[in-house]
Motif scaffolding. Structure first.
Motif, mmCIF file in Angstrom:
data_model
loop_
_atom_site.group_PDB
_atom_site.id
_atom_site.type_symbol
_atom_site.label_atom_id
_atom_site.label_comp_id
_atom_site.label_asym_id
_atom_site.label_seq_id
_atom_site.Cartn_x
_atom_site.Cartn_y
_atom_site.Cartn_z
ATOM 1 N N ARG A 1 10.151 11.913 0.335
ATOM 2 C CA ARG A 1 9.545 13.256 0.339
ATOM 3 C C ARG A 1 8.270 13.197 1.171
ATOM 4 N N THR A 2 8.470 12.941 2.436
ATOM 5 C CA THR A 2 7.364 12.596 3.324
ATOM 6 C C THR A 2 6.645 13.801 3.916
ATOM 7 N N VAL B 1 0.855 -1.187 0.000
ATOM 8 C CA VAL B 1 0.000 0.000 0.000
ATOM 9 C C VAL B 1 0.893 1.240 0.000
ATOM 10 N N PHE B 2 0.605 2.169 -0.903
ATOM 11 C CA PHE B 2 1.406 3.381 -1.040
ATOM 12 C C PHE B 2 0.493 4.612 -0.965
ATOM 13 N N PHE B 3 0.938 5.608 -0.212
ATOM 14 C CA PHE B 3 0.263 6.896 -0.155
ATOM 15 C C PHE B 3 1.124 7.928 -0.875
ATOM 16 N N GLY B 4 0.795 8.236 -2.135
ATOM 17 C CA GLY B 4 1.490 9.294 -2.866
ATOM 18 C C GLY B 4 2.969 9.073 -3.056
ATOM 19 N N THR B 5 3.414 7.838 -3.067
ATOM 20 C CA THR B 5 4.825 7.542 -3.275
ATOM 21 C C THR B 5 5.040 7.219 -4.744
ATOM 22 N N HIS B 6 5.915 7.975 -5.399
ATOM 23 C CA HIS B 6 5.995 7.935 -6.852
ATOM 24 C C HIS B 6 7.143 7.068 -7.365
ATOM 25 N N PHE B 7 7.226 5.828 -6.901
ATOM 26 C CA PHE B 7 8.222 4.921 -7.454
ATOM 27 C C PHE B 7 7.969 4.774 -8.958
ATOM 28 N N ALA C 1 -1.209 -0.744 -10.233
ATOM 29 C CA ALA C 1 -1.981 -1.075 -9.038
ATOM 30 C C ALA C 1 -3.282 -1.803 -9.359
ATOM 31 N N GLN C 2 -3.705 -2.651 -8.434
ATOM 32 C CA GLN C 2 -5.046 -3.241 -8.502
ATOM 33 C C GLN C 2 -6.102 -2.219 -8.087
ATOM 34 N N HIS C 3 -5.723 -1.339 -7.164
ATOM 35 C CA HIS C 3 -6.641 -0.297 -6.721
ATOM 36 C C HIS C 3 -5.923 1.051 -6.781
ATOM 37 N N TRP C 4 -6.406 1.948 -7.632
ATOM 38 C CA TRP C 4 -5.997 3.361 -7.547
ATOM 39 C C TRP C 4 -7.145 4.119 -6.910
ATOM 40 N N LEU C 5 -6.868 4.757 -5.796
ATOM 41 C CA LEU C 5 -7.894 5.468 -5.038
ATOM 42 C C LEU C 5 -7.512 6.943 -4.983
ATOM 43 N N PRO C 6 -8.181 7.786 -5.814
ATOM 44 C CA PRO C 6 -7.803 9.211 -5.918
ATOM 45 C C PRO C 6 -8.247 10.008 -4.701
ATOM 46 N N ILE C 7 -7.498 9.866 -3.647
ATOM 47 C CA ILE C 7 -7.826 10.464 -2.364
ATOM 48 C C ILE C 7 -7.754 11.990 -2.437
ATOM 49 N N LYS C 8 -8.604 12.644 -1.683
ATOM 50 C CA LYS C 8 -8.549 14.102 -1.600
ATOM 51 C C LYS C 8 -7.237 14.511 -0.932
ATOM 52 N N PRO C 9 -6.500 15.459 -1.509
ATOM 53 C CA PRO C 9 -5.233 15.866 -0.885
ATOM 54 C C PRO C 9 -5.430 16.320 0.552
ATOM 55 N N ALA C 10 -4.418 16.065 1.362
ATOM 56 C CA ALA C 10 -4.349 16.512 2.763
ATOM 57 C C ALA C 10 -5.262 15.722 3.698
ATOM 58 N N THR C 11 -5.739 14.553 3.258
ATOM 59 C CA THR C 11 -6.619 13.755 4.116
ATOM 60 C C THR C 11 -6.050 12.373 4.419
ATOM 61 N N PRO D 1 -3.899 11.536 -5.349
ATOM 62 C CA PRO D 1 -4.816 12.373 -6.134
ATOM 63 C C PRO D 1 -4.561 12.293 -7.635
ATOM 64 N N ARG D 2 -3.407 11.771 -8.018
ATOM 65 C CA ARG D 2 -3.003 11.716 -9.424
ATOM 66 C C ARG D 2 -2.724 10.261 -9.807
ATOM 67 N N PHE D 3 -3.064 9.908 -11.040
ATOM 68 C CA PHE D 3 -2.772 8.569 -11.541
ATOM 69 C C PHE D 3 -1.304 8.519 -11.934
ATOM 70 N N SER D 4 -0.460 8.113 -11.004
ATOM 71 C CA SER D 4 0.989 8.094 -11.182
ATOM 72 C C SER D 4 1.420 6.855 -11.951
ATOM 73 N N THR D 5 2.719 6.781 -12.237
ATOM 74 C CA THR D 5 3.263 5.585 -12.870
ATOM 75 C C THR D 5 3.011 4.354 -12.011
ATOM 76 N N LEU D 6 3.210 4.479 -10.712
ATOM 77 C CA LEU D 6 2.972 3.347 -9.811
ATOM 78 C C LEU D 6 1.493 2.977 -9.791
ATOM 79 N N ALA D 7 0.613 3.982 -9.864
ATOM 80 C CA ALA D 7 -0.825 3.692 -9.898
ATOM 81 C C ALA D 7 -1.181 2.842 -11.114
ATOM 82 N N GLY D 8 -0.413 3.006 -12.207
ATOM 83 C CA GLY D 8 -0.649 2.206 -13.396
ATOM 84 C C GLY D 8 -0.350 0.735 -13.191
#
Length: 738
Positions: free
Chosen positions: A339-340, A210-216, A252-262, A243-250
């Motif tokens: 970049r935490t 599970v990744f939160f906004g980590t752009h591997f 993923a089994q689940h991309w969940l576009p979470i609201k920023p800052a939550t 919030p963005r469909f990143s390379t890692l999101a591509g």
């Protein structure tokens, strides 16, 4: 003539082309090497030199292929456990820095005549004499706390040794505040030891990541990308909250576009499901953690329905992820990322990640969280010791580290102290401060203008060099020795060597030699070994090796360590309780929440959008911005601003057109940026890559390409517990070109 002018008289100076590498007699040879012409390894006069990369903090092992005295190719070292024979695009493009025609070629000294400021070429002896006199004079007049160093790059160890000789101990690397600091301290508070790079996750053996906004894949991180890929090949599932469909999101089994800052709210929601549905590892929690009751009290009301209203992620999706995560545990983890620090609650955000990991009992388990080990290199006792000055930063930020040698103070504190006048002298090593996300461009420039004396040690004529009183050209990482690299832990412990593949070009010098020359100008001899080679050899002989041995492969490697705990094995953690602290007694005693709690962050003003940022695979900000090998790739020539297609329609924006960006405080980007219209980002945010929009005209490749993300940072939030800088509460709107 005036050197250390009053701040009102230190203007930005455009370095003349005659002081750059392109104008020297060696430029023709450099151009030939830059072209990469010639035959393959094994031809007459060719060799391979093993070293490690400097294009990012990962420091992968490299093989520099040299022919006729020039590096013509760089590949991944088969011997180094971080590279494993592979490199990212940045690593292979190192010759673009080595043979950059914009390189600084000579020492430069600022002068003022007739009210006009300019740089003139200086000899090394003149420049070093001036630097030594000014730095020592400031220390004598105002005390050691009036000198500070901002740094980025592995060669800094020599300058820390230099300053220690006169009792100066005020150092900071901005990357700590922005990237690794919150993760390091959150791990200390939860597990009792600091996290490292690579972070301690057994990715290649995991079944659920599970990744939160980590752009591997975009920030590269070579070893991690290799291990994630291996995990995917072994059937691992990936979940990405972003919030963005990143390379890692591509992937993923689940991309969940979470609201920023939550993010913290989402993590609390996952905890609620794990506990309320009895999916957590009861045996592990009972035996190896403290604070479970306090944790449940904080999340029992954070139901998936409540969290859904905060995060915009459906309640059913929250339950699905929590259940799948528990099902695959302990071979599952939530990654802490890099970049935490995005907002002012970074420490607690990473603490929440560690708590999610502890709840499923994955600590020191295959596919879970692991504690890597370091190569046991014996450090010789220092030749000169000084007690550190009283670190006033801890009175502001109680959980800023007191055991991290690269940071005795937060980088933004140095910037603020230079503005206030407390810091009089700045040595800036490898940091392009105006484009570093510390407090934004304006604060950085103000700090350099107000300091009495500024010296920049750099390779390129980046923006920071235009504000220095003295510019010292360091040779590149391919032309020098640095200290041995065993400052990190890994599943295969190692110590690596940086060694020169070719001699220094032009009139540049290695950092170890620059620091030694300054120290000796102070009349201090013996602080450095007679040569850097002898110093390295001495350290290596303490572990039964030698410089001659390590030069052959560039690395010494231990067998892979046993990362996993045995049944019934006590953890013996160095926390106050000796266990994993779900609720931190130290945080509570310091006046902070013992367990992480969600707090709402500011929302965008009407017509504005939260500015998110990241990287491209070919760019490591200032280290590669001017690299022609990398920048000539179509995807790296400039940055773009990602805009949701509905927002683009609202603002009448077309894909590929150029706009200026204006932030919430009226700051307008100096250069335009191309619009990328896409459905791959939420409607309340935009995204752009950091590291573009350079104002220095002498960076002839990077100048004016795209917009500067750093220029648009005018609001920051400081983490009150450990002092890191958050900058994602800046919002932008669009100004059309016409």
């Amino acid at each position: 003539m005036s050197h250390g002018q009053n701040f009102s008289r230190r203007d930005f100076i455009k370095i003349s082309s005659i002081f750059l590498a392109g104008s020297t007699a060696l430029s023709a040879g450099a151009a030939q090497a830059f072209s990469g012409a010639g035959s393959s390894v094994g031809d007459e006069g060719s060799k391979v030199v093993y070293s490690f990369c400097e294009h990012c903090f990962w420091r992968c092992g490299i093989a520099a292929h040299v022919r006729d005295g020039k590096v013509y190719k760089i590949t991944g070292s088969d011997h180094h456990p971080l590279s494993q024979g592979k490199l990212c695009p940045r690593g292979t493009g190192g010759t673009g820095l080595l043979y950059d025609p914009d390189r600084l070629a000579y020492p430069l000294i600022r002068e003022t005549k007739g009210g006009k400021q300019f740089y003139r070429k200086a000899s090394w002896d003149e420049a070093i004499t001036l630097v030594a006199e000014k730095l020592y004079g400031i220390k004598e007049q105002y005390g050691p706390g009036a000198l500070a160093m901002l740094h980025h790059g592995y060669g800094v160890s020599f300058f820390k040794n230099m300053f220690s000789q006169i009792g100066v101990n005020k150092y900071a690397k901005p990357s700590y505040d922005l990237c690794c600091g919150p993760a390091r301290q959150a791990t200390v508070l939860t597990y009792g030891y600091p996290s490292d790079t690579p972070e301690g996750f057994d990715m290649k053996n995991s079944k659920y990541m599970v990744f939160f906004g980590t752009h591997f894949g975009e920030n590269m991180h070579n070893t991690a990308v290799q291990e994630i890929s291996e995990g995917i090949r072994n059937g691992a599932k990936i979940v990405v909250f972003d919030p963005r469909f990143s390379t890692l999101a591509g992937k993923a089994q689940h991309w969940l576009p979470i609201k920023p800052a939550t993010d913290i709210a989402m993590m609390q929601g996952l905890m609620h499901v794990l506990i309320s549905e009895n999916l957590y590892d009861k045996a592990f929690v009972e035996a190896h953690t403290v604070g479970f009751g306090e944790l449940w009290d904080s999340v029992k009301d954070m139901t998936p329905e409540k969290v859904s209203a905060i995060t915009d992620i459906p309640a059913d999706a929250i339950r699905t992820v929590a259940r799948e995560y528990a099902f695959h545990a302990p071979a599952a983890f939530v990654h802490s990322g890099r970049r935490t620090n995005w907002y002012g609650d970074a420490l607690q955000r990473i603490r929440a990640i560690h708590i999610l990991n502890a709840l499923v009992g994955n600590f020191k388990m295959p596919g879970g969280v692991v504690a890597f080990q370091k190569f046991p290199l014996v450090q010789p006792p220092p030749t000169h010791e000084h007690p550190a000055y009283e670190k006033e930063v801890h009175s502001k930020y109680p959980f800023f580290p007191d055991d991290e040698p690269s940071n005795t103070i937060a980088s933004h504190e140095i910037v603020q102290q230079a503005i206030s006048g407390e810091v009089k002298g700045l040595l800036i090593y490898g940091v392009n401060l105006p484009e570093t996300m510390t407090l934004g461009r304006d604060k950085a420039i103000e700090a350099m203008k107000k300091a009495e004396f500024v010296v920049a040690v750099d390779v390129l004529p980046s923006e920071v060099t235009g504000y220095a009183d003295v510019v010292l050209p360091e040779c590149t990482y391919l032309e020098r020795y640095d200290d041995l690299d065993n400052g990190r832990a890994f599943r295969t412990p190692f110590v690596a060597l940086r060694q020169p593949a070719v001699p220094p070009m032009y009139d540049s010098k290695p950092g170890n030699q620059i620091a030694k020359m300054i120290t000796e100008k102070w009349g201090i001899h013996g602080a450095f070994p007679p040569s850097v080679e002898k110093g390295l050899d001495k350290k290596l002989k303490l572990v039964g090796s030698s410089l001659a041995e390590i030069k052959k492969k560039g690395v010494l490697v231990m067998p892979e360590t046993d990362l996993y705990r045995k049944p019934g094995e006590p953890l013996n953690l160095k926390t106050p309780s000796g266990k994993v602290e779900l609720a931190s007694a130290r945080l509570k005693a310091g006046g902070f929440d013992a367990v992480p709690k969600y707090t709402a962050h500011p929302e965008p003003p009407t017509g504005f959008y939260r500015m998110l940022t990241g990287r491209k695979p070919m760019l490591t900000f200032g280290r590669t911005a001017n690299n022609r090998f990398l920048g000539d790739l179509a995807t790296a020539k400039e940055n773009e601003v990602w805009v949701n297609n509905r927002i683009a329609e609202k603002h009448s924006l077309e894909n590929g057109e150029y706009v200026h960006l204006k932030n919430q405080d009226g700051v307008v980007s100096e250069f335009p940026v191309k619009v990328k219209v896409t459905q791959r980002i939420r409607t309340d945010a935009v995204y752009m890559v950091h590291g573009f929009g350079h104002t220095s005209a002498k960076l002839t490749w990077a100048h004016k390409r795209g917009a500067s993300h750093n220029q648009l940072i005018s609001r920051t939030e400081i983490d009150p517990a450990m002092g890191a800088v958050g900058f994602q509460n800046n919002f932008v709107t669009f100004i059309k070109e016409a």
